[in-house]
Design a protein around this motif. Structure first.
Motif, PDB file in Angstrom:
ATOM      1  N   GLY A  28      -3.821  71.655  17.687  1.00  0.00           N
ATOM      2  CA  GLY A  28      -4.390  72.995  17.710  1.00  0.00           C
ATOM      3  C   GLY A  28      -5.612  73.098  16.812  1.00  0.00           C
ATOM      4  N   TRP A  29      -6.464  74.043  17.144  1.00  0.00           N
ATOM      5  CA  TRP A  29      -7.743  74.149  16.446  1.00  0.00           C
ATOM      6  C   TRP A  29      -7.577  74.491  14.970  1.00  0.00           C
ATOM      7  CZ3 TRP A  29     -10.529  71.523  19.353  1.00  0.00           C
ATOM      8  CH2 TRP A  29     -10.529  71.670  20.733  1.00  0.00           C
ATOM      9  N   ASP A  30      -6.692  75.410  14.644  1.00  0.00           N
ATOM     10  CA  ASP A  30      -6.518  75.797  13.243  1.00  0.00           C
ATOM     11  C   ASP A  30      -6.040  74.620  12.403  1.00  0.00           C
ATOM     12  OD1 ASP A  30      -7.337  78.359  13.805  1.00  0.00           O
ATOM     13  OD2 ASP A  30      -5.309  79.197  13.927  1.00  0.00           O
ATOM     14  N   GLU A  31      -5.067  73.889  12.918  1.00  0.00           N
ATOM     15  CA  GLU A  31      -4.566  72.728  12.174  1.00  0.00           C
ATOM     16  C   GLU A  31      -5.628  71.648  12.047  1.00  0.00           C
ATOM     17  OE1 GLU A  31      -0.870  71.032  13.335  1.00  0.00           O
ATOM     18  OE2 GLU A  31       0.158  72.963  13.510  1.00  0.00           O
ATOM     19  N   ARG A  32      -6.369  71.412  13.105  1.00  0.00           N
ATOM     20  CA  ARG A  32      -7.412  70.383  13.053  1.00  0.00           C
ATOM     21  C   ARG A  32      -8.490  70.741  12.046  1.00  0.00           C
ATOM     22  NH1 ARG A  32      -8.001  69.438  19.600  1.00  0.00           N
ATOM     23  NH2 ARG A  32      -6.235  67.998  19.824  1.00  0.00           N
ATOM     24  N   ARG A  33      -8.892  71.993  12.044  1.00  0.00           N
ATOM     25  CA  ARG A  33      -9.918  72.427  11.102  1.00  0.00           C
ATOM     26  C   ARG A  33      -9.431  72.311   9.661  1.00  0.00           C
ATOM     27  NH1 ARG A  33     -11.577  77.705  14.801  1.00  0.00           N
ATOM     28  NH2 ARG A  33     -12.859  76.533  16.309  1.00  0.00           N
ATOM     29  N   ALA A  34      -8.204  72.719   9.435  1.00  0.00           N
ATOM     30  CA  ALA A  34      -7.653  72.619   8.088  1.00  0.00           C
ATOM     31  C   ALA A  34      -7.529  71.171   7.645  1.00  0.00           C
ATOM     32  CB  ALA A  34      -6.290  73.310   8.030  1.00  0.00           C
ATOM     33  N   ARG A  35      -7.126  70.303   8.562  1.00  0.00           N
ATOM     34  CA  ARG A  35      -6.952  68.888   8.224  1.00  0.00           C
ATOM     35  C   ARG A  35      -8.293  68.227   7.902  1.00  0.00           C
ATOM     36  NH1 ARG A  35      -4.324  64.849   5.847  1.00  0.00           N
ATOM     37  NH2 ARG A  35      -4.040  62.981   7.123  1.00  0.00           N
ATOM     38  N   LEU A  36      -9.307  68.518   8.685  1.00  0.00           N
ATOM     39  CA  LEU A  36     -10.621  67.928   8.413  1.00  0.00           C
ATOM     40  C   LEU A  36     -11.177  68.438   7.092  1.00  0.00           C
ATOM     41  CD1 LEU A  36     -12.895  66.096   9.135  1.00  0.00           C
ATOM     42  CD2 LEU A  36     -13.773  67.802  10.728  1.00  0.00           C
ATOM     43  N   ASP A  37     -10.997  69.705   6.816  1.00  0.00           N
ATOM     44  CA  ASP A  37     -11.425  70.234   5.522  1.00  0.00           C
ATOM     45  C   ASP A  37     -10.689  69.533   4.379  1.00  0.00           C
ATOM     46  OD1 ASP A  37     -13.223  71.981   6.601  1.00  0.00           O
ATOM     47  OD2 ASP A  37     -12.085  73.799   6.188  1.00  0.00           O
ATOM     48  N   GLU A  38      -9.406  69.271   4.597  1.00  0.00           N
ATOM     49  CA  GLU A  38      -8.591  68.634   3.560  1.00  0.00           C
ATOM     50  C   GLU A  38      -9.029  67.204   3.301  1.00  0.00           C
ATOM     51  OE1 GLU A  38      -4.004  67.017   2.967  1.00  0.00           O
ATOM     52  OE2 GLU A  38      -4.447  68.503   4.543  1.00  0.00           O
ATOM     53  N   VAL A  39      -9.123  66.390   4.356  1.00  0.00           N
ATOM     54  CA  VAL A  39      -9.457  64.983   4.139  1.00  0.00           C
ATOM     55  C   VAL A  39     -10.922  64.816   3.740  1.00  0.00           C
ATOM     56  CG1 VAL A  39      -7.652  64.171   5.690  1.00  0.00           C
ATOM     57  CG2 VAL A  39      -9.958  64.535   6.583  1.00  0.00           C
ATOM     58  N   GLY A  40     -11.791  65.716   4.209  1.00  0.00           N
ATOM     59  CA  GLY A  40     -13.193  65.608   3.854  1.00  0.00           C
ATOM     60  C   GLY A  40     -13.475  65.992   2.418  1.00  0.00           C
ATOM     61  N   SER A  41     -12.636  66.857   1.870  1.00  0.00           N
ATOM     62  CA  SER A  41     -12.848  67.318   0.492  1.00  0.00           C
ATOM     63  C   SER A  41     -11.833  66.702  -0.468  1.00  0.00           C
ATOM     64  CB  SER A  41     -12.777  68.850   0.439  1.00  0.00           C
ATOM     65  OG  SER A  41     -11.502  69.317   0.863  1.00  0.00           O
ATOM     66  N   SER A  42     -11.310  65.531  -0.110  1.00  0.00           N
ATOM     67  CA  SER A  42     -10.325  64.868  -0.968  1.00  0.00           C
ATOM     68  C   SER A  42     -10.870  64.591  -2.359  1.00  0.00           C
ATOM     69  CB  SER A  42      -9.873  63.548  -0.318  1.00  0.00           C
ATOM     70  OG  SER A  42      -9.268  63.762   0.932  1.00  0.00           O
ATOM     71  N   TRP A  43     -12.187  64.357  -2.439  1.00  0.00           N
ATOM     72  CA  TRP A  43     -12.824  64.129  -3.728  1.00  0.00           C
ATOM     73  C   TRP A  43     -13.915  65.177  -3.908  1.00  0.00           C
ATOM     74  CZ3 TRP A  43     -11.349  60.175  -0.446  1.00  0.00           C
ATOM     75  CH2 TRP A  43     -10.337  59.344  -0.949  1.00  0.00           C
ATOM     76  N   PRO A  44     -13.954  65.810  -5.070  1.00  0.00           N
ATOM     77  CA  PRO A  44     -14.869  66.944  -5.269  1.00  0.00           C
ATOM     78  C   PRO A  44     -16.326  66.515  -5.389  1.00  0.00           C
ATOM     79  CG  PRO A  44     -13.769  66.398  -7.327  1.00  0.00           C
ATOM     80  CD  PRO A  44     -13.144  65.521  -6.271  1.00  0.00           C
ATOM     81  N   VAL A  45     -17.187  67.505  -5.329  1.00  0.00           N
ATOM     82  CA  VAL A  45     -18.614  67.279  -5.546  1.00  0.00           C
ATOM     83  C   VAL A  45     -18.835  66.863  -6.997  1.00  0.00           C
ATOM     84  CG1 VAL A  45     -20.849  68.456  -5.619  1.00  0.00           C
ATOM     85  CG2 VAL A  45     -19.265  68.905  -3.750  1.00  0.00           C
ATOM     86  N   ALA A  46     -19.806  66.005  -7.215  1.00  0.00           N
ATOM     87  CA  ALA A  46     -20.115  65.546  -8.572  1.00  0.00           C
ATOM     88  C   ALA A  46     -20.465  66.715  -9.480  1.00  0.00           C
ATOM     89  CB  ALA A  46     -21.266  64.546  -8.531  1.00  0.00           C
ATOM     90  N   ASP A  47     -20.144  66.571 -10.756  1.00  0.00           N
ATOM     91  CA  ASP A  47     -20.324  67.663 -11.709  1.00  0.00           C
ATOM     92  C   ASP A  47     -21.763  68.102 -11.882  1.00  0.00           C
ATOM     93  OD1 ASP A  47     -17.602  67.689 -12.174  1.00  0.00           O
ATOM     94  OD2 ASP A  47     -17.711  66.410 -13.969  1.00  0.00           O
TER      95      ASP A  47
END
Length: 304
Positions: A28-47
């Motif tokens: 489903g679209w909601d789960e896919r969007r949440a999952r991509l956001d999760e794995v894509g942001s596994s590591w934060p932006v540099a300080d």
């Protein structure tokens, strides 16, 4: 690449593969969007990166700036996600580090997504982002347009629309794992299916069906940039992994662009998977790919 570096790349990409396989594929679209956001942001932006939200024409965008970068030069970035998922959040680390490597500001665009907003909404939003930069006084010769996967296709389509209108084009294009053929005729969709942990034909078919209205031919050049007349396009860097089902989308694009006398560089990265620079924080090959993109862009923006 030396043996030690290749072994490191294999170890690191295997860890990313394990992370991606650690949970069932979302449905489903909601789960896919949440999952991509999760794995894509596994590591934060540099300080040391400064991010600033911006809005234009009802769209969300985000500026980013690394120390020492030129604010008069901009990477206009369109995220991947098959035109149906992906976001500023999922690609923030990739975009901000690309800006650092290129020595310029970045503008990430939160364009509308299908199925709620099918074609041509994404193209209208890309053009709105281009107009926004013009309103900020950023001239085309100081703009790099780039994206990964569907965002790479959207980057090419924007250049095509600008050329058709007789407008000035961006200085160059940066295309990572571009999805350029929504008719799905590439041979590596089959030959690389067992090695690609993310992109498979059935998934692409679902994305394309949500994005492209039934009345529109998927080989339309605005839908599938592979079939566009690329003559007169700006220089482009195409980066793709050897373990991708979309490998032939990239190699055939390079062939078509070369035949149209477009200046280009094609990089095929051994063992890398779809859009691997997303995980640059833990993937040395992702960092090297961004540095290579930075070198390419800097060369294009040198005074003639």
């Amino acid at each position: 690449m030396g043996d030690a570096q290749e072994q490191l790349d294999l170890t690191e990409i295997d860890a990313i593969r394990a992370m991606l396989a650690s949970r069932p594929r979302p449905v489903g679209w909601d789960e896919r969007r949440a999952r991509l956001d999760e794995v894509g942001s596994s590591w934060p932006v540099a300080d040391d990166i400064r991010c600033e939200a911006v809005s234009f024409d009802g769209l969300a965008g985000e500026w980013s700036l690394a120390p020492g970068s030129d604010t008069d030069k901009v990477l206009l970035f369109f995220h991947g996600g098959g035109d149906c998922s992906g976001s500023i959040k999922s690609h923030r680390r990739m975009v901000t580090e690309a800006g650092r490597a290129m020595g310029m500001r970045t503008l990430a665009v939160g364009y509308r997504r299908a199925p709620e907003h099918p074609f041509p909404a994404q193209h209208e939003d890309a053009l709105a982002a281009w107009r926004f930069l013009a309103g900020q006084g950023i001239v085309p010769d100081r703009i790099v347009v780039g994206g990964d996967s569907a965002g790479g296709n959207l980057s090419l389509s924007l250049a095509g629309r600008l050329r058709a209108a007789g407008e000035r084009l961006p200085r160059c294009l940066w295309l990572v794992s571009p999805w350029t053929d929504l008719s799905m005729s590439g041979p590596t969709l089959s030959s690389k299916d067992a090695t690609d942990p993310i992109i498979h034909r059935t998934y692409l078919e679902e994305l394309a069906s949500a994005y492209v209205p039934r009345s529109v031919d998927r080989r339309d050049p605005l839908i599938s940039a592979l079939f566009a007349d690329l003559s007169g396009f700006p220089p482009m860097l195409i980066q793709v992994g050897s373990a991708e089902t979309l490998l032939s989308d990239a190699t055939r694009l390079a062939e078509a662009a070369g035949a149209a006398d477009v200046k280009l560089r094609l990089e095929i990265w051994p063992h890398m998977i779809h859009a691997w620079p997303v995980w640059n924080a833990q993937l040395s090959a992702g960092r090297r790919a961004l540095r290579s993109a930075g070198d390419f862009v800097r060369d294009q923006l040198l005074p003639s």
